[in-house]
Design an enzyme around this catalytic site. Structure first.
Site, PDB file in Angstrom:
ATOM      1  N   LYS A  11       0.869  -1.333  -0.038  1.00  0.00           N
ATOM      2  CA  LYS A  11       0.036   0.059   0.121  1.00  0.00           C
ATOM      3  C   LYS A  11       0.396   1.153  -0.321  1.00  0.00           C
ATOM      4  O   LYS A  11       2.324   1.638   0.203  1.00  0.00           O
ATOM      5  CB  LYS A  11      -0.749   0.054   1.317  1.00  0.00           C
ATOM      6  CG  LYS A  11      -2.057  -1.343   1.033  1.00  0.00           C
ATOM      7  CD  LYS A  11      -2.869  -0.584   2.389  1.00  0.00           C
ATOM      8  CE  LYS A  11      -4.173  -2.461   1.989  1.00  0.00           C
ATOM      9  NZ  LYS A  11      -5.004  -1.948   2.939  1.00  0.00           N
ATOM     10  N   PHE A  59     -15.871   3.853   6.235  1.00  0.00           N
ATOM     11  CA  PHE A  59     -14.430   4.411   5.890  1.00  0.00           C
ATOM     12  C   PHE A  59     -14.330   4.214   4.227  1.00  0.00           C
ATOM     13  O   PHE A  59     -13.378   3.804   4.317  1.00  0.00           O
ATOM     14  CB  PHE A  59     -13.262   3.481   7.224  1.00  0.00           C
ATOM     15  CG  PHE A  59     -13.531   1.719   6.505  1.00  0.00           C
ATOM     16  CD1 PHE A  59     -12.798   1.198   5.068  1.00  0.00           C
ATOM     17  CD2 PHE A  59     -14.488   1.042   7.162  1.00  0.00           C
ATOM     18  CE1 PHE A  59     -12.633  -0.380   5.191  1.00  0.00           C
ATOM     19  CE2 PHE A  59     -14.793  -0.468   7.212  1.00  0.00           C
ATOM     20  CZ  PHE A  59     -13.775  -0.964   6.149  1.00  0.00           C
ATOM     21  N   ARG A  87      -1.572 -14.531   4.587  1.00  0.00           N
ATOM     22  CA  ARG A  87      -2.318 -14.073   5.619  1.00  0.00           C
ATOM     23  C   ARG A  87      -1.702 -14.184   7.242  1.00  0.00           C
ATOM     24  O   ARG A  87      -1.509 -12.504   7.995  1.00  0.00           O
ATOM     25  CB  ARG A  87      -3.937 -14.890   5.579  1.00  0.00           C
ATOM     26  CG  ARG A  87      -4.980 -14.196   4.410  1.00  0.00           C
ATOM     27  CD  ARG A  87      -5.471 -13.556   5.377  1.00  0.00           C
ATOM     28  NE  ARG A  87      -6.670 -12.737   4.345  1.00  0.00           N
ATOM     29  CZ  ARG A  87      -6.680 -11.882   4.417  1.00  0.00           C
ATOM     30  NH1 ARG A  87      -6.372 -10.602   4.891  1.00  0.00           N
ATOM     31  NH2 ARG A  87      -7.423 -10.831   3.996  1.00  0.00           N
ATOM     32  N   THR A  93      -5.478  -7.423  10.513  1.00  0.00           N
ATOM     33  CA  THR A  93      -6.117  -6.043   9.305  1.00  0.00           C
ATOM     34  C   THR A  93      -5.635  -4.760  10.352  1.00  0.00           C
ATOM     35  O   THR A  93      -4.761  -3.713  10.240  1.00  0.00           O
ATOM     36  CB  THR A  93      -7.856  -5.914   9.209  1.00  0.00           C
ATOM     37  OG1 THR A  93      -8.466  -7.295   8.968  1.00  0.00           O
ATOM     38  CG2 THR A  93      -8.114  -4.682   8.692  1.00  0.00           C
ATOM     39  N   ARG A 104       1.681  -6.131   8.826  1.00  0.00           N
ATOM     40  CA  ARG A 104       1.365  -4.813   9.790  1.00  0.00           C
ATOM     41  C   ARG A 104       1.926  -4.636  11.153  1.00  0.00           C
ATOM     42  O   ARG A 104       1.736  -3.155  11.104  1.00  0.00           O
ATOM     43  CB  ARG A 104       0.008  -5.425   9.281  1.00  0.00           C
ATOM     44  CG  ARG A 104      -0.742  -5.432   8.263  1.00  0.00           C
ATOM     45  CD  ARG A 104      -2.097  -6.205   7.924  1.00  0.00           C
ATOM     46  NE  ARG A 104      -3.187  -5.458   6.670  1.00  0.00           N
ATOM     47  CZ  ARG A 104      -3.529  -6.255   6.560  1.00  0.00           C
ATOM     48  NH1 ARG A 104      -4.278  -7.418   7.415  1.00  0.00           N
ATOM     49  NH2 ARG A 104      -4.560  -5.723   5.537  1.00  0.00           N
ATOM     50  N   ASN A 114      -2.461   0.028   6.571  1.00  0.00           N
ATOM     51  CA  ASN A 114      -2.014  -1.740   7.279  1.00  0.00           C
ATOM     52  C   ASN A 114      -0.623  -1.888   6.348  1.00  0.00           C
ATOM     53  O   ASN A 114      -0.617  -3.324   7.004  1.00  0.00           O
ATOM     54  CB  ASN A 114      -3.726  -2.169   7.811  1.00  0.00           C
ATOM     55  CG  ASN A 114      -4.078  -2.524   6.659  1.00  0.00           C
ATOM     56  OD1 ASN A 114      -3.558  -2.427   5.707  1.00  0.00           O
ATOM     57  ND2 ASN A 114      -4.948  -2.851   7.037  1.00  0.00           N
ATOM     58  N   HIS A 117      -2.281  -5.048   1.622  1.00  0.00           N
ATOM     59  CA  HIS A 117      -3.550  -6.087   0.736  1.00  0.00           C
ATOM     60  C   HIS A 117      -2.733  -7.920   0.558  1.00  0.00           C
ATOM     61  O   HIS A 117      -2.000  -7.777   0.280  1.00  0.00           O
ATOM     62  CB  HIS A 117      -3.878  -5.030  -0.307  1.00  0.00           C
ATOM     63  CG  HIS A 117      -5.283  -6.512  -0.705  1.00  0.00           C
ATOM     64  ND1 HIS A 117      -6.702  -6.324  -0.232  1.00  0.00           N
ATOM     65  CD2 HIS A 117      -5.174  -7.246  -2.397  1.00  0.00           C
ATOM     66  CE1 HIS A 117      -7.225  -7.223  -1.167  1.00  0.00           C
ATOM     67  NE2 HIS A 117      -6.394  -7.486  -2.097  1.00  0.00           N
TER      68      HIS A 117
HETATM   69  P1  ATP Z   1      -6.880  -6.438   3.053  1.00  0.00           P
HETATM   70  O1  ATP Z   1      -8.688  -6.966   2.409  1.00  0.00           O
HETATM   71  O2  ATP Z   1      -6.556  -5.413   2.631  1.00  0.00           O
HETATM   72  O3  ATP Z   1      -6.165  -7.159   2.686  1.00  0.00           O
HETATM   73  P2  ATP Z   1      -8.757  -7.172   5.119  1.00  0.00           P
HETATM   74  O4  ATP Z   1      -8.975  -8.211   4.914  1.00  0.00           O
HETATM   75  O5  ATP Z   1      -7.346  -7.289   6.564  1.00  0.00           O
HETATM   76  O6  ATP Z   1      -7.236  -6.581   4.656  1.00  0.00           O
HETATM   77  P3  ATP Z   1     -10.690  -6.041   5.456  1.00  0.00           P
HETATM   78  O7  ATP Z   1     -12.082  -6.033   6.507  1.00  0.00           O
HETATM   79  O8  ATP Z   1     -10.709  -6.992   3.993  1.00  0.00           O
HETATM   80  O9  ATP Z   1      -8.938  -6.466   5.525  1.00  0.00           O
HETATM   81  O10 ATP Z   1     -10.617  -4.202   4.932  1.00  0.00           O
HETATM   82  C1  ATP Z   1      -9.944  -4.109   3.765  1.00  0.00           C
HETATM   83  C2  ATP Z   1      -9.631  -2.787   4.242  1.00  0.00           C
HETATM   84  O11 ATP Z   1      -9.788  -1.909   4.777  1.00  0.00           O
HETATM   85  C3  ATP Z   1      -8.302  -2.625   5.537  1.00  0.00           C
HETATM   86  O12 ATP Z   1      -6.972  -3.478   4.458  1.00  0.00           O
HETATM   87  C4  ATP Z   1      -8.388  -1.720   6.071  1.00  0.00           C
HETATM   88  O13 ATP Z   1      -7.281  -0.971   5.493  1.00  0.00           O
HETATM   89  C5  ATP Z   1      -9.410  -0.969   5.350  1.00  0.00           C
HETATM   90  N1  ATP Z   1      -9.880  -0.865   6.734  1.00  0.00           N
HETATM   91  C6  ATP Z   1     -10.699  -2.080   7.152  1.00  0.00           C
HETATM   92  N2  ATP Z   1     -11.043  -1.706   8.454  1.00  0.00           N
HETATM   93  C7  ATP Z   1     -10.884  -0.691   8.882  1.00  0.00           C
HETATM   94  C8  ATP Z   1     -11.981   0.450   9.601  1.00  0.00           C
HETATM   95  N3  ATP Z   1     -12.092   0.100  10.361  1.00  0.00           N
HETATM   96  N4  ATP Z   1     -11.283   2.082   9.444  1.00  0.00           N
HETATM   97  C9  ATP Z   1     -10.515   1.951   8.531  1.00  0.00           C
HETATM   98  N5  ATP Z   1     -10.302   1.667   7.421  1.00  0.00           N
HETATM   99  C10 ATP Z   1     -10.148  -0.073   7.578  1.00  0.00           C
HETATM  100 MG    MG Z   2      -9.984  -7.909   2.581  1.00  0.00          MG
END
Ligand code: ATP
Ligand code: MG
Length: 120
Positions: A11, A59, A87, A93, A104, A114, A117
């Site tokens: 990112k 968000f 993962r 996350t 992360r 974070n 992705h």
């Molecule tokens: P990714 O899909 O990026 O690998 P993830 O699967 O761990 O991450 P998701 O729940 O799919 O998490 O969320 C996608 C992305 O949205 C997160 O990586 C983060 O950048 C953002 N995000 C998630 N939750 C929040 C939040 N509460 N506030 C701000 N941004 C968030």
């Molecule tokens: Mg995700």
């Protein structure tokens, strides 16, 4: 386990900090190969499509602003059990909850910024 390919993004906050090499090293040390890679800036439209599953979340706007704020590295990672391995290497996350030594935990600045992705 079988050989898999999974999609990864380094990112904008991690590219800005100059930790592309460190992140790729962590993937390679875990036995994943970089099967494809491209440094690029994602368009708003592509980014909104990519994160469509989150479009109702509060968000969403912030996420798209951040992901289009600068260059990212798009990668295909391949290897045995690549989806789960990716993962594990990324961590949770929220960087504050990510296990020590994960990408992360080391390079994430906040739950939004974070560092990486992972798809799948
Ligand atoms: P990714 O899909 O990026 O690998 P993830 O699967 O761990 O991450 P998701 O729940 O799919 O998490 O969320 C996608 C992305 O949205 C997160 O990586 C983060 O950048 C953002 N995000 C998630 N939750 C929040 C939040 N509460 N506030 C701000 N941004 C968030
Ligand atoms: Mg995700």
């Amino acid at each position: 386990m079988s050989k898999e390919v999974t999609f990864s993004i380094i990112k904008p906050n991690a590219v800005k900090k100059g930790v592309i090499g460190n992140i790729i090293e962590q993937f390679e040390n875990a036995g994943l190969k970089i099967a494809a890679a491209k440094l690029t800036v994602i368009s708003r439209k592509k980014c909104e499509e990519f994160y469509a599953e989150h479009k109702e979340r509060p968000f969403f706007g912030e996420l798209v602003d951040f992901m289009t704020s600068g260059p990212v590295v798009l990668m295909a990672l391949s290897g045995e059990g690549a989806v789960l391995k990716n993962r594990e290497i990324m961590g949770a996350t929220d960087p504050k909850k990510a296990a020590p030594g994960t990408i992360r935990a080391k390079h994430g600045d906040s739950v939004g910024e974070n560092a990486v992705h992972g798809s799948g």
